[in-house]
Write a protein that holds these residues in place. Sequence first.
Motif, PDB file in Angstrom:
ATOM      1  N   GLU A 106       0.814  -1.215   0.000  1.00  0.00           N
ATOM      2  CA  GLU A 106       0.000   0.000   0.000  1.00  0.00           C
ATOM      3  C   GLU A 106       0.850   1.269   0.000  1.00  0.00           C
ATOM      4  N   LEU A 107       2.001   1.219   0.656  1.00  0.00           N
ATOM      5  CA  LEU A 107       2.799   2.433   0.885  1.00  0.00           C
ATOM      6  C   LEU A 107       3.923   2.608  -0.118  1.00  0.00           C
ATOM      7  N   GLY A 108       4.404   1.527  -0.724  1.00  0.00           N
ATOM      8  CA  GLY A 108       5.455   1.628  -1.729  1.00  0.00           C
ATOM      9  C   GLY A 108       6.773   1.038  -1.283  1.00  0.00           C
ATOM     10  N   LEU A 109       7.857   1.673  -1.716  1.00  0.00           N
ATOM     11  CA  LEU A 109       9.205   1.195  -1.462  1.00  0.00           C
ATOM     12  C   LEU A 109       9.932   2.223  -0.607  1.00  0.00           C
ATOM     13  N   LEU A 110      10.603   1.767   0.454  1.00  0.00           N
ATOM     14  CA  LEU A 110      11.311   2.651   1.381  1.00  0.00           C
ATOM     15  C   LEU A 110      12.791   2.326   1.402  1.00  0.00           C
ATOM     16  N   ASP A 111      13.621   3.380   1.351  1.00  0.00           N
ATOM     17  CA  ASP A 111      15.059   3.226   1.518  1.00  0.00           C
ATOM     18  C   ASP A 111      15.496   4.142   2.654  1.00  0.00           C
ATOM     19  N   VAL A 112      16.346   3.627   3.534  1.00  0.00           N
ATOM     20  CA  VAL A 112      16.835   4.400   4.679  1.00  0.00           C
ATOM     21  C   VAL A 112      18.251   4.869   4.385  1.00  0.00           C
ATOM     22  N   LYS A 113      18.477   6.178   4.493  1.00  0.00           N
ATOM     23  CA  LYS A 113      19.784   6.763   4.215  1.00  0.00           C
ATOM     24  C   LYS A 113      20.266   7.575   5.408  1.00  0.00           C
ATOM     25  N   THR A 114      21.571   7.539   5.677  1.00  0.00           N
ATOM     26  CA  THR A 114      22.167   8.456   6.636  1.00  0.00           C
ATOM     27  C   THR A 114      22.694   9.672   5.884  1.00  0.00           C
ATOM     28  N   THR A 115      22.636  10.811   6.523  1.00  0.00           N
ATOM     29  CA  THR A 115      23.095  12.044   5.901  1.00  0.00           C
ATOM     30  C   THR A 115      23.541  13.020   6.984  1.00  0.00           C
ATOM     31  N   LYS A 116      24.434  13.927   6.641  1.00  0.00           N
ATOM     32  CA  LYS A 116      24.839  14.954   7.594  1.00  0.00           C
ATOM     33  C   LYS A 116      23.815  16.077   7.660  1.00  0.00           C
ATOM     34  N   ASN A 117      23.042  16.236   6.587  1.00  0.00           N
ATOM     35  CA  ASN A 117      22.068  17.321   6.546  1.00  0.00           C
ATOM     36  C   ASN A 117      20.818  16.838   5.818  1.00  0.00           C
ATOM     37  N   ALA A 118      19.718  16.752   6.548  1.00  0.00           N
ATOM     38  CA  ALA A 118      18.477  16.207   5.978  1.00  0.00           C
ATOM     39  C   ALA A 118      17.518  17.276   5.482  1.00  0.00           C
ATOM     40  N   ASP A 119      17.946  18.547   5.473  1.00  0.00           N
ATOM     41  CA  ASP A 119      17.020  19.554   4.968  1.00  0.00           C
ATOM     42  C   ASP A 119      16.842  19.346   3.462  1.00  0.00           C
ATOM     43  N   PRO A 120      15.703  19.744   2.895  1.00  0.00           N
ATOM     44  CA  PRO A 120      15.371  19.390   1.510  1.00  0.00           C
ATOM     45  C   PRO A 120      16.431  19.754   0.480  1.00  0.00           C
ATOM     46  N   ALA A 121      16.961  20.965   0.541  1.00  0.00           N
ATOM     47  CA  ALA A 121      17.924  21.393  -0.471  1.00  0.00           C
ATOM     48  C   ALA A 121      19.236  20.617  -0.369  1.00  0.00           C
ATOM     49  N   SER A 122      19.736  20.455   0.840  1.00  0.00           N
ATOM     50  CA  SER A 122      21.005  19.736   1.027  1.00  0.00           C
ATOM     51  C   SER A 122      20.873  18.269   0.662  1.00  0.00           C
ATOM     52  N   PHE A 123      19.775  17.654   1.091  1.00  0.00           N
ATOM     53  CA  PHE A 123      19.614  16.236   0.792  1.00  0.00           C
ATOM     54  C   PHE A 123      19.385  16.005  -0.693  1.00  0.00           C
ATOM     55  N   ALA A 124      18.702  16.935  -1.354  1.00  0.00           N
ATOM     56  CA  ALA A 124      18.488  16.806  -2.801  1.00  0.00           C
ATOM     57  C   ALA A 124      19.824  16.798  -3.535  1.00  0.00           C
ATOM     58  N   ARG A 125      20.763  17.655  -3.094  1.00  0.00           N
ATOM     59  CA  ARG A 125      22.094  17.670  -3.715  1.00  0.00           C
ATOM     60  C   ARG A 125      22.811  16.343  -3.489  1.00  0.00           C
TER      61      ARG A 125
END
Length: 202
Positions: A106-125
């Motif tokens: 029902e919900l789809g596919l999920l991937d878990v990632k670690t990141t230093k910055n999870a804000d939208p612009a930084s994570f998109a880069r």
Amino acid sequence: MRFGTALHTYFLERPDFYNRYAVSPKFDRRTKEGKAGHEAFLAKAGNKELINEDDMNLVATLRHSASAIKELELFLTSDDTKFEFAESSELGEIKIKGRLDAINPELGLLDVKTTKNADPASFARDFINFGYDVQMLHYSYLAETTLGKARLLVAACETTTGQVALYDVSDFVYRQTTVEKYNAAMGVAVSYTHLTLPTKRI
């Protein structure tokens, strides 16, 4: 990478976490008592992977942050979610495989990632720079048999603050630019074989 593996295990294979990991207290190995304590801990831990207290606290904090995101918590606790499994499929003559973090019909596919910055612009880069868009497209092909054209979600776990963000990257991944990048990468691989790379369209 060791931290990321521990995080994935805690998020996606929680019942098995303490069978695989031993949490190490802090020992001052400059002292005789600290050395003895550390050696006793290692003997008790046996073949388990080791994680120190600070990293364990961060893993637990990230999981707590994830629980505050209703859709992510539903994904991680649903009886219908399938976690951490190998999958294989075919693109024309090409056999592909990979290991998926989690899928839910029902919900789809999920991937878990670690990141230093999870804000939208930084994570998109980071999503582009690290090739996560191509990776997620590959995962979507693997999940097609089960989910069809899946909704693609990424849980971005910020290791600097312990915060978590959930992003729907479907539109970003299901675009012709990403398909072309994927086909170019696959083209390099199949150039060493007799196989033909099919034209994959979204």
